[in-house]
Scaffold this motif. Sequence first.
Motif, mmCIF file in Angstrom:
data_model
loop_
_atom_site.group_PDB
_atom_site.id
_atom_site.type_symbol
_atom_site.label_atom_id
_atom_site.label_comp_id
_atom_site.label_asym_id
_atom_site.label_seq_id
_atom_site.Cartn_x
_atom_site.Cartn_y
_atom_site.Cartn_z
ATOM 1 N N ALA A 274 0.842 -1.197 0.000
ATOM 2 C CA ALA A 274 0.000 0.000 0.000
ATOM 3 C C ALA A 274 0.878 1.248 0.000
ATOM 4 N N ARG A 275 1.953 1.186 0.805
ATOM 5 C CA ARG A 275 2.850 2.336 0.892
ATOM 6 C C ARG A 275 3.522 2.588 -0.463
ATOM 7 N N VAL A 276 4.033 1.517 -1.068
ATOM 8 C CA VAL A 276 4.777 1.663 -2.328
ATOM 9 C C VAL A 276 3.840 2.101 -3.464
ATOM 10 N N LEU A 277 2.690 1.411 -3.573
ATOM 11 C CA LEU A 277 1.766 1.739 -4.666
ATOM 12 C C LEU A 277 1.165 3.119 -4.469
ATOM 13 N N GLY A 278 0.867 3.474 -3.217
ATOM 14 C CA GLY A 278 0.309 4.792 -2.920
ATOM 15 C C GLY A 278 1.283 5.886 -3.320
ATOM 16 N N ARG A 279 2.563 5.676 -2.992
ATOM 17 C CA ARG A 279 3.572 6.687 -3.341
ATOM 18 C C ARG A 279 3.678 6.823 -4.858
ATOM 19 N N ARG A 280 3.793 5.689 -5.539
ATOM 20 C CA ARG A 280 3.926 5.741 -7.002
ATOM 21 C C ARG A 280 2.724 6.435 -7.645
ATOM 22 N N CYS A 281 1.529 6.111 -7.139
ATOM 23 C CA CYS A 281 0.317 6.699 -7.724
ATOM 24 C C CYS A 281 0.265 8.202 -7.495
ATOM 25 N N LEU A 282 0.569 8.634 -6.258
ATOM 26 C CA LEU A 282 0.525 10.071 -5.979
ATOM 27 C C LEU A 282 1.551 10.813 -6.836
ATOM 28 N N GLN A 283 2.735 10.215 -6.977
ATOM 29 C CA GLN A 283 3.773 10.900 -7.770
ATOM 30 C C GLN A 283 3.391 10.956 -9.244
ATOM 31 N N GLU A 284 2.827 9.855 -9.753
ATOM 32 C CA GLU A 284 2.423 9.830 -11.160
ATOM 33 C C GLU A 284 1.270 10.810 -11.398
ATOM 34 N N ALA A 285 0.309 10.823 -10.462
ATOM 35 C CA ALA A 285 -0.838 11.729 -10.607
ATOM 36 C C ALA A 285 -0.363 13.185 -10.571
ATOM 37 N N GLU A 286 0.578 13.467 -9.660
ATOM 38 C CA GLU A 286 1.076 14.838 -9.577
ATOM 39 C C GLU A 286 1.821 15.219 -10.859
ATOM 40 N N ALA A 287 2.631 14.287 -11.382
ATOM 41 C CA ALA A 287 3.388 14.577 -12.608
ATOM 42 C C ALA A 287 2.432 14.857 -13.766
ATOM 43 N N ARG A 288 1.348 14.091 -13.840
ATOM 44 C CA ARG A 288 0.381 14.318 -14.922
ATOM 45 C C ARG A 288 -0.319 15.659 -14.759
ATOM 46 N N ALA A 289 -0.651 16.008 -13.503
ATOM 47 C CA ALA A 289 -1.291 17.303 -13.252
ATOM 48 C C ALA A 289 -0.329 18.434 -13.617
ATOM 49 N N GLN A 290 0.948 18.236 -13.279
ATOM 50 C CA GLN A 290 1.977 19.229 -13.577
ATOM 51 C C GLN A 290 2.076 19.489 -15.086
ATOM 52 N N GLN A 291 2.003 18.389 -15.855
ATOM 53 C CA GLN A 291 2.050 18.524 -17.319
ATOM 54 C C GLN A 291 0.889 19.382 -17.825
ATOM 55 N N ILE A 292 -0.286 19.158 -17.226
ATOM 56 C CA ILE A 292 -1.463 19.920 -17.652
ATOM 57 C C ILE A 292 -1.265 21.405 -17.316
ATOM 58 N N VAL A 293 -0.772 21.665 -16.086
ATOM 59 C CA VAL A 293 -0.564 23.053 -15.663
ATOM 60 C C VAL A 293 0.445 23.745 -16.582
ATOM 61 N N GLU A 294 1.542 23.046 -16.883
ATOM 62 C CA GLU A 294 2.595 23.639 -17.716
ATOM 63 C C GLU A 294 2.179 23.767 -19.175
ATOM 64 N N GLY A 295 1.268 22.907 -19.591
ATOM 65 C CA GLY A 295 0.812 22.914 -20.986
ATOM 66 C C GLY A 295 0.017 24.153 -21.337
ATOM 67 N N ARG A 296 -0.378 24.924 -20.287
ATOM 68 C CA ARG A 296 -1.231 26.084 -20.569
ATOM 69 C C ARG A 296 -0.434 27.287 -20.989
#
Lengths: 296, 159
Positions: A274-296
């Motif tokens: 749970a710890r490992v998958l949770g970390r990976r998911c949060l980091q991936e989700a944040e990276a994807r959100a970051q791409q959207i923010v920067e894409g503007r």
Amino acid sequence: MKPAPFSYFAPESLNAALELAAEHGYDAKLLAGGQSLVPAMNFRLVQPTVLIDLNQVDELAYVRETEQRGLRIGAMTRQRSVECDPLVAEVCPLLAEVMPHIAHPQIRNRGTIGGSLVHSDPAAELPVVAVALDATLTVRSNSGQRRVPALDFFQSLFTVDVAAGEMLVEVEFPPWSARTGYAFQEVARRHGDYALVGAAALVTLGEDGLCERARLVFLNVGDVPMEARHAAGMLRGQRLTEELIEEALNVAAEEEIDPVADIHATVAYQRHLARVLGRRCLQEAEARAQQIVEGR
Amino acid sequence: MQSVTVTVNGQQYQRQIEPRLLLSDFIRHELRLTGTHVGCEHGVCGACTILLDGNAVRSCLLFAVQVEGCEITTVEGLAPDPEVLHPLQQAFWEAHGLQCGFCTAGILMTLIPFLEENPNPDEPQIRAAISGNLCRCTGYQHIVDAVKIAAEKTRAEHA
């Protein structure tokens, strides 16, 4: 390995199906894709005297965009249709990402979105997505309908808020902010098998790059989807540093999930996953959100 | 008893059956098409995979009464005549893609729509496609080789 005898009905409209459901009550089982019910009947773990087959009820198979840019999906929509629908990928990418994780292609050809939600297997992916995205489920009987938030819908092991005579007819996924990233990951011993543990995450970033909203939900570490609400709350208004994510996941993995040891995994291993998958998911989700923010 | 009319490999059949009769048993016992194999009878092994209106599905997780009016293809429907194998079957023969053969019919029926949708698959895609079919003999390597050969030949024919 043969089912017990039953009477078979295949209504061609929702109203006819609801009439049959009302008439037969607890004696009846509703048959959707049958990918969980039929095995249970073959094992005679379930022996309904009446089987109401919903596969002719075409009006329950659809994917539609809502005015608010969310999605409404009919309960009898095949999992494979959801997986391949470009509208799902566009409007609800987390759902599209999760679909290939569900069992095997042959199962998804037959299995339905409503069937999986109502079955409420703790290792199933769709209930976790429904909770993560704040989905609303529409339950109907021949005397009316009600709308149930996903968080209340999944009550316990294989138990949902649907009474005899009622039927899940639709699931609605509301829109999330445009600056939202998503991720889903699970660990299974074999491809397509039930996952030992899985996680879904959503992260919405503000214009300032700080976390505006976060959601973290785990699969197969409790009777129902396990939402790590305190952990997600720790992230709000913060920059998602490695240290902060680690701290939040300590809370999530130690206090907010309820794993039970089985032959596949000890409790300690499930918390570790749970710890490992949770970390990976949060980091991936944040990276994807970051791409959207920067894409503007 | 209930009546069911279904087209299997281009031929129409009508039978009177009990609603609880599984489609896999209907195909084997009523229609005597024993190429479709029954392994686990709970949707795990994939041996009973058939095409229902073109889609690969488990025939042990359907009741025969549900396929009224449908088109079914079983492994018997693949080869154009008794002397000539389907290109996919030919590739399995060439690559030694089977040993005991129990899982083969299900794997072939899984791969037919997969290769139609995806004529140029890479190895991870092939392995994902057959992940729902258990083979206890081959270790899958020669099956994967066979799929590559079949895909290559089909592409060459269409080129």
